[in-house]
Design a protein around this motif. Structure first.
Motif, PDB file in Angstrom:
ATOM      1  N   LEU A 164      -4.320  -8.027   9.242  1.00 52.24           N
ATOM      2  CA  LEU A 164      -2.806  -7.791   8.385  1.00 52.24           C
ATOM      3  C   LEU A 164      -1.785  -8.167   9.509  1.00 52.24           C
ATOM      4  O   LEU A 164      -0.799  -8.759   9.231  1.00 52.24           O
ATOM      5  N   THR A 165      -1.910  -7.431  10.616  1.00 52.27           N
ATOM      6  CA  THR A 165      -0.820  -7.405  11.466  1.00 52.27           C
ATOM      7  C   THR A 165      -0.756  -8.826  12.128  1.00 52.27           C
ATOM      8  O   THR A 165       0.357  -9.302  12.408  1.00 52.27           O
ATOM      9  N   VAL A 166      -1.824  -9.747  12.152  1.00 56.46           N
ATOM     10  CA  VAL A 166      -1.772 -11.087  12.717  1.00 56.46           C
ATOM     11  C   VAL A 166      -1.001 -11.875  11.786  1.00 56.46           C
ATOM     12  O   VAL A 166      -0.185 -12.871  11.879  1.00 56.46           O
ATOM     13  N   GLN A 167      -1.184 -11.504  10.422  1.00 55.26           N
ATOM     14  CA  GLN A 167      -0.424 -12.153   9.316  1.00 55.26           C
ATOM     15  C   GLN A 167       1.091 -11.872   9.295  1.00 55.26           C
ATOM     16  O   GLN A 167       1.837 -12.262   8.473  1.00 55.26           O
ATOM     17  N   GLY A 168       1.289 -10.943  10.250  1.00 61.07           N
ATOM     18  CA  GLY A 168       3.030 -10.394  10.290  1.00 61.07           C
ATOM     19  C   GLY A 168       3.016  -9.232   9.336  1.00 61.07           C
ATOM     20  O   GLY A 168       4.237  -8.895   8.941  1.00 61.07           O
ATOM     21  N   LEU A 169       1.882  -8.427   8.832  1.00 59.37           N
ATOM     22  CA  LEU A 169       2.210  -7.403   7.857  1.00 59.37           C
ATOM     23  C   LEU A 169       1.731  -6.167   8.494  1.00 59.37           C
ATOM     24  O   LEU A 169       0.620  -5.972   9.225  1.00 59.37           O
ATOM     25  N   GLN A 170       2.489  -5.097   8.321  1.00 60.30           N
ATOM     26  CA  GLN A 170       2.098  -4.082   9.080  1.00 60.30           C
ATOM     27  C   GLN A 170       1.839  -3.028   8.245  1.00 60.30           C
ATOM     28  O   GLN A 170       2.565  -2.515   7.310  1.00 60.30           O
ATOM     29  N   PRO A 171       0.476  -2.607   8.170  1.00 58.52           N
ATOM     30  CA  PRO A 171      -0.119  -1.677   6.996  1.00 58.52           C
ATOM     31  C   PRO A 171       0.647  -0.313   7.305  1.00 58.52           C
ATOM     32  O   PRO A 171       0.845   0.132   8.456  1.00 58.52           O
ATOM     33  N   GLY A 172       0.936   0.402   6.289  1.00 62.50           N
ATOM     34  CA  GLY A 172       1.371   1.714   6.478  1.00 62.50           C
ATOM     35  C   GLY A 172       2.317   1.808   5.098  1.00 62.50           C
ATOM     36  O   GLY A 172       2.275   0.891   4.267  1.00 62.50           O
ATOM     37  N   PRO A 173       3.324   2.886   5.009  1.00 61.54           N
ATOM     38  CA  PRO A 173       4.056   3.055   3.605  1.00 61.54           C
ATOM     39  C   PRO A 173       4.868   1.913   3.303  1.00 61.54           C
ATOM     40  O   PRO A 173       5.180   1.627   2.207  1.00 61.54           O
ATOM     41  N   LEU A 174       5.400   1.179   4.337  1.00 63.12           N
ATOM     42  CA  LEU A 174       6.335   0.044   3.962  1.00 63.12           C
ATOM     43  C   LEU A 174       5.612  -1.016   3.250  1.00 63.12           C
ATOM     44  O   LEU A 174       6.166  -1.677   2.416  1.00 63.12           O
ATOM     45  N   LEU A 175       4.367  -1.204   3.316  1.00 61.79           N
ATOM     46  CA  LEU A 175       3.515  -2.267   2.846  1.00 61.79           C
ATOM     47  C   LEU A 175       3.571  -2.422   1.363  1.00 61.79           C
ATOM     48  O   LEU A 175       3.637  -3.082   0.708  1.00 61.79           O
ATOM     49  N   PHE A 176       3.287  -0.880   0.849  1.00 64.13           N
ATOM     50  CA  PHE A 176       3.336  -0.635  -0.821  1.00 64.13           C
ATOM     51  C   PHE A 176       4.662  -1.302  -1.300  1.00 64.13           C
ATOM     52  O   PHE A 176       4.905  -1.697  -2.283  1.00 64.13           O
ATOM     53  N   THR A 177       5.871  -0.914  -0.510  1.00 65.46           N
ATOM     54  CA  THR A 177       7.264  -1.200  -1.315  1.00 65.46           C
ATOM     55  C   THR A 177       7.238  -2.729  -1.032  1.00 65.46           C
ATOM     56  O   THR A 177       8.163  -3.106  -1.897  1.00 65.46           O
ATOM     57  N   GLU A 178       7.228  -3.388   0.148  1.00 68.50           N
ATOM     58  CA  GLU A 178       7.619  -4.522   0.579  1.00 68.50           C
ATOM     59  C   GLU A 178       6.999  -5.495   0.067  1.00 68.50           C
ATOM     60  O   GLU A 178       7.138  -6.652  -0.040  1.00 68.50           O
ATOM     61  N   HIS A 179       5.256  -5.347   0.220  1.00 69.91           N
ATOM     62  CA  HIS A 179       4.335  -6.273  -0.222  1.00 69.91           C
ATOM     63  C   HIS A 179       3.543  -5.777  -1.353  1.00 69.91           C
ATOM     64  O   HIS A 179       2.439  -5.840  -1.506  1.00 69.91           O
ATOM     65  N   THR A 180       4.439  -5.495  -2.486  1.00 70.45           N
ATOM     66  CA  THR A 180       3.552  -4.893  -3.616  1.00 70.45           C
ATOM     67  C   THR A 180       2.612  -5.894  -4.357  1.00 70.45           C
ATOM     68  O   THR A 180       1.520  -5.600  -4.425  1.00 70.45           O
ATOM     69  N   THR A 181       3.112  -7.233  -4.333  1.00 73.58           N
ATOM     70  CA  THR A 181       2.261  -8.107  -4.927  1.00 73.58           C
ATOM     71  C   THR A 181       0.759  -8.111  -3.968  1.00 73.58           C
ATOM     72  O   THR A 181      -0.318  -8.252  -4.728  1.00 73.58           O
ATOM     73  N   LEU A 182       1.064  -8.058  -2.712  1.00 75.57           N
ATOM     74  CA  LEU A 182      -0.126  -8.387  -1.920  1.00 75.57           C
ATOM     75  C   LEU A 182      -1.169  -6.965  -2.043  1.00 75.57           C
ATOM     76  O   LEU A 182      -2.466  -7.197  -2.041  1.00 75.57           O
ATOM     77  N   VAL A 183      -0.705  -6.034  -2.205  1.00 77.84           N
ATOM     78  CA  VAL A 183      -1.444  -4.703  -2.332  1.00 77.84           C
ATOM     79  C   VAL A 183      -2.219  -4.767  -3.440  1.00 77.84           C
ATOM     80  O   VAL A 183      -3.407  -4.432  -3.406  1.00 77.84           O
ATOM     81  N   TYR A 184      -1.372  -5.065  -4.436  1.00 77.58           N
ATOM     82  CA  TYR A 184      -2.237  -4.851  -5.978  1.00 77.58           C
ATOM     83  C   TYR A 184      -3.235  -6.166  -5.949  1.00 77.58           C
ATOM     84  O   TYR A 184      -4.256  -6.111  -6.481  1.00 77.58           O
ATOM     85  N   SER A 185      -2.998  -7.309  -5.190  1.00 71.97           N
ATOM     86  CA  SER A 185      -3.835  -8.329  -5.082  1.00 71.97           C
ATOM     87  C   SER A 185      -5.380  -7.954  -4.580  1.00 71.97           C
ATOM     88  O   SER A 185      -6.241  -8.388  -4.851  1.00 71.97           O
ATOM     89  N   ILE A 186      -5.007  -7.248  -3.271  1.00 66.59           N
ATOM     90  CA  ILE A 186      -6.319  -6.632  -2.554  1.00 66.59           C
ATOM     91  C   ILE A 186      -6.862  -5.658  -3.643  1.00 66.59           C
ATOM     92  O   ILE A 186      -8.217  -5.725  -3.786  1.00 66.59           O
ATOM     93  N   PHE A 187      -6.338  -4.845  -4.418  1.00 66.70           N
ATOM     94  CA  PHE A 187      -7.085  -3.921  -5.337  1.00 66.70           C
ATOM     95  C   PHE A 187      -7.943  -4.789  -6.213  1.00 66.70           C
ATOM     96  O   PHE A 187      -8.966  -4.652  -6.384  1.00 66.70           O
ATOM     97  N   LEU A 188      -7.078  -5.856  -6.722  1.00 66.41           N
ATOM     98  CA  LEU A 188      -7.816  -6.742  -7.973  1.00 66.41           C
ATOM     99  C   LEU A 188      -9.083  -7.401  -7.336  1.00 66.41           C
ATOM    100  O   LEU A 188     -10.033  -7.627  -7.729  1.00 66.41           O
ATOM    101  N   GLY A 189      -8.742  -7.972  -6.107  1.00 64.85           N
ATOM    102  CA  GLY A 189      -9.284  -8.837  -5.358  1.00 64.85           C
ATOM    103  C   GLY A 189     -10.835  -7.975  -5.118  1.00 64.85           C
ATOM    104  O   GLY A 189     -11.966  -8.521  -5.102  1.00 64.85           O
ATOM    105  N   MET A 190     -10.860  -6.868  -4.662  1.00 62.71           N
ATOM    106  CA  MET A 190     -11.644  -5.908  -4.165  1.00 62.71           C
ATOM    107  C   MET A 190     -12.646  -5.684  -5.460  1.00 62.71           C
ATOM    108  O   MET A 190     -14.073  -5.641  -5.463  1.00 62.71           O
ATOM    109  N   PHE A 191     -11.951  -5.853  -6.662  1.00 60.42           N
ATOM    110  CA  PHE A 191     -12.631  -5.257  -7.761  1.00 60.42           C
ATOM    111  C   PHE A 191     -13.596  -6.673  -8.182  1.00 60.42           C
ATOM    112  O   PHE A 191     -14.849  -6.562  -8.399  1.00 60.42           O
TER     113      PHE A 191
END
Lengths: 323, 488
Positions: free
Chosen positions: B331-358
């Motif tokens: 994630l860091t290499v993609q310029g994304l920093q996992p942490g509390p900000l990920l949920f608010t700033e990259h909501t689509t990505l986070v929920y895509s991860i949930f759905l993708g994992m399913f």
């Protein structure tokens, strides 16, 4: 039975000829005449590994017969570096050497490793210790923290006993004439997690390792133990500015066995210096919070000798030498 | 936002990457010596040039597939493909001995799927609440968790508790080798550089399980197999389904909780689930003889860890296990920093991860069930051909993990030791558990005392610590109390 015997002999012939291939004499003009491996003394997916892979990727075009990263782990880096130091001195094995090359021999766990077994090629990147505390910690400056450490025993987490961030904390304590309660963890991440949970008072790992938590507002950095301010964080003072002359950090570079002919060393240096300037590598390093710090073979050699003396003295003083 | 998420996951490209990831993962996981962590690390560089969502989902696919894939070789060859499948060997191989490997793998696939889905649901619905749990863990809690884990030896000792405890002790003693994590002193290394970082876990495991089994197969290598494998049905029967539905969801939840705890991975999740299923069973004595619960629990447990490990990673940037640590890097290499900000700033990505994992879990179920018949064919290869191939796999697998030939020697040594232990009717699983949990118990015990400056009260200072004290007592004394109550 006879059949099996014939089969075994045939097999060994085939295998023998495969392994014999690489033995042609190497010169600078023809280098690289065969496949080249880059030894990473740490496991795949770790910080050193990623930097090595990104650099190798950027230099790939110069190695028509293939170049591959090989992880040889164990002994806190000693296994891989010893392997690299004792490899064939023809440039076919390049090793990612790290600061442990000048610390392990002094803690007594280097298994005969010494920095002069390598001919240094170039320094690739470096990272300095960042004195980091929880966001809501009562200490806002390094001076406040160190003043408090005179009356209260601070629990300072590091990435492993004798590891570079332990030495960083110890070096700071020595310069500031205080005592820390050093708590070793199994790597930097668990130490940071423990700090987030409020179980320890500070960590001394690199800025890159705490950056995401600092950005998220969970942790704050009081100072960095660097010779000058880090470009990415111009607001964070160095310990030196605050009156504590201590700069300790880790670094990664390339090295080859000492007996490698100079023309080949020069050629490797040229290839990888170019690679370190490539857009792809620079982009990778920036996005992964790694600081590119390129040094040529001469100045890198001098740094090796200087760091070796500094860590030798520090480790002996701390009583970290085993046996 | 929902549309965005659906759009970003339900594209041909993403589907292909998930399928590719899961397939790669199953292959990597089923090969002894290639672990889930290694698989993810090897695929990682491929994602550098990709966009964030497909890149991360490719890696998650590998992770999910590899944790499941380990059970295939555990059931068929008594060789856990990854450490996470070490607990599956206990009952899984018994099925193959009876010619029911198809049934066993069906149970394992469905249970892995259920465990995975439970963890994805937890990740999706309650991750912020659960994440806080990860930070509550400090050295004393880790120590007590490890002690609780060690108490599981009582459940996996086979028919002799004494032998189990001895074997567990052997595992713990082996973990003493190498540089001591607290003082840096090299212990039992005999000045051998290869012993400095301790016994490498994978070669020991391959030796104890796979090599020893191959040795004993050699004894009657030319007698034709008495057992023919029934592979007609891979979809579990009604009776098996009942058991799976009773076992797997709970085991998945246990795995999820273990996954959240930083540093406790899929192998611990599997063992804890197995022990829990055995303890709450009405016929605990049947565990180890090849019953569906004995596969369903550890397999749901280890796949439950996959989602759990992502909970602290996505919400706080704290890795739940080694794979999650690599995902943070990705994630860091993609310029994304996992942490509390990920949920608010990259909501689509986070929920895509949930759905993708399913989706990855569904893919695992489909790929698993459709390829089972192919995998089972391995057992129809004559022993005289299969056994030498297992020898080769053992050597290659133990070499591959660190590219160090010393590990091959370690594997051979433990292969011979495991062979004699098997002759003496000693279950080797406690040794594996001891080797995993020994260092965790020791270093955290000493770290806790360092933190408290010598005061033992730190071990009972938090509610979590008490939970583990009670759990350990229940595991150790529970059976004896039950017995007493029955008599009166």
């Amino acid at each position: 039975m006879k059949k099996i015997l014939v089969l075994v002999m045939l097999l060994s012939l085939v295998l023998g000829s495969v392994f014999a291939q690489g033995s042609t004499e190497a010169t600078a003009d023809s280098y690289p005449s065969g496949p080249v491996s880059v030894i990473v003394p740490y496991s795949a997916g770790g910080g050193t590994d990623l930097v090595a892979r990104a650099l190798v990727d950027a230099a790939k075009a110069n190695f028509p017969k293939n170049i591959a990263v090989e992880n040889r782990t164990g002994g806190g880096g000693a296994v891989g570096m010893s392997y690299g130091a004792n490899a064939k001195a023809d440039g076919s094995v390049i090793t990612m050497i790290t600061v442990e090359l000048v610390t392990l021999p002094h803690t007594g766990t280097g298994a005969g490793l010494y920095y002069d077994q390598f001919k240094p090629i170039m320094l690739v990147n470096s990272a300095y210790s960042a004195i980091t505390v929880q966001k809501n910690s009562p200490y806002n400056t390094l001076n406040e923290f160190l003043a408090a450490a005179k009356t209260k025993t601070m629990r300072v987490g590091n990435s492993g006993v004798g590891a570079i961030w332990h030495l960083a904390a110890a070096g700071l304590a020595k310069t500031a004439k205080v005592n820390f309660n050093h708590i070793p963890f199994d790597g930097a991440a668990p130490a940071i997690t423990s700090l987030l949970g409020g179980h320890i008072d500070a960590v001394t790992v690199s800025y890159a390792e705490v950056a995401s938590q600092v950005d998220a507002g969970n942790l704050k950095v009081l100072a960095v133990l660097a010779p000058e301010r880090i470009a990415a964080t111009p607001n964070i003072p160095t310990a030196k500015e605050l009156g504590y002359d201590v700069a300790i950090g880790t670094w990664r570079g390339l090295g080859v066995p000492k007996a490698t002919p100079q023309p080949i060393v020069d050629k490797i240096e040229k290839i990888f210096t170019e690679a370190s300037k490539s857009d792809a590598f620079v982009k990778f390093m920036n996005s992964s919070n790694n600081i590119i710090d390129v040094m040529d073979s001469t100045s890198y050699g001098a740094k090796l000798a200087k760091d070796n003396d500094m860590f030798k003295a520090l480790i002996e003083e701390l009583g970290l030498k085993q046996q | 936002m929902l549309l965005e998420v659906l759009n970003s996951v339900f594209s041909v490209q993403i589907f292909l990457f998930i399928i590719l990831g899961v397939f790669t993962g199953i292959c990597i996981g089923s090969l002894p010596g290639l672990t889930a962590t290694m698989g993810v690390a090897l695929v990682l560089p491929l994602t550098f040039g990709m966009e964030a969502t497909p890149g991360i989902l490719l890696l998650i696919g590998v992770y999910v597939g590899a944790i499941y894939g380990g059970s295939i070789s555990a059931i068929l060859l008594r060789t856990p493909g990854t450490p996470a499948a070490a607990a599956t060997v206990l009952d899984g191989y018994e099925f193959s001995k009876r010619g029911e490997s198809g049934r066993a793998m069906g149970i394992s696939t469905v249970s892995s799927f259920i465990g995975g889905v439970v963890s994805v649901l937890a990740l999706w619905l309650i991750s912020p609440q659960l994440a806080k749990l990860a930070l509550r863990f400090s050295a004393p809690e880790f120590f007590l968790l490890a002690v609780f884990g060690l108490s599981i030896i009582a459940s996996i000792s086979g028919n002799s508790l004494a032998k189990g405890v001895l074997c567990g002790g052997l595992g713990i003693s082996l973990s003493f080798i190498g540089i001591d994590g607290i003082t840096g002193y090299p212990r039992f290394t005999f000045n051998n550089i290869n012993l400095l970082s301790g016994m490498s876990f994978i070669p020991v495991m391959i030796g104890l399980f796979a090599m020893s089994q191959a040795f004993s197969t050699v004894e009657n290598i030319f007698t034709p197999d008495q057992v023919t494998q029934k592979i007609s049905k891979v979809w579990p029967s009604k009776k098996d389904w009942k058991i799976i539905l009773k076992t797997a969801p709970l085991s998945g939840a246990i795995g999820t909780m273990i996954g959240i705890v930083p540093g406790a991975g899929a192998e611990i999740g599997a063992f804890v689930s197995y022990s829990q299923a055995k303890r709450s069973s009405r016929h605990p004595e049947l565990f180890g003889t090849g019953i569906p619960e004995g596969i369903s629990a550890p397999e749901a447990g280890n796949n439950g860890v996959t989602g759990g490990a992502l909970i602290p990673m996505l919400t706080m940037g704290v890795p739940g296990d080694a794979v999650a640590a690599i995902l943070i890097g990705a994630l860091t290499v993609q310029g994304l920093q996992p942490g509390p900000l990920l949920f608010t700033e990259h909501t689509t990505l986070v929920y895509s991860i949930f759905l993708g994992m399913f989706v990855a879990n569904v893919t695992m179920l489909v790929l698993g069930l459709s390829s089972l018949k192919l995998f089972v064919k391995v057992l129809s290869v004559p022993k005289a051909i299969l056994t030498p191939m297992i020898f080769v796999l053992c050597v290659v697998g133990s070499y591959a993990i660190n590219t160090n030939f010393f590990d091959v020697g370690v594997m051979l040594f433990f292969g011979i030791l495991g062979y004699f232990l098997q002759k003496a009717d000693v279950s080797v699983s406690p040794a594996v558990l001891g080797l995993i949990l020994g260092p965790m118990a020791e270093s955290n015990f000493r770290r806790a005392l360092l933190m408290s400056e010598g005061s033992y009260s730190i071990f009972v200072a938090s509610p979590i610590a008490w939970v583990f004290v009670v759990l350990t007592l229940v595991t150790l004394l529970g059976p004896a109390v039950k017995e007493r109550l029955k008599k009166h």
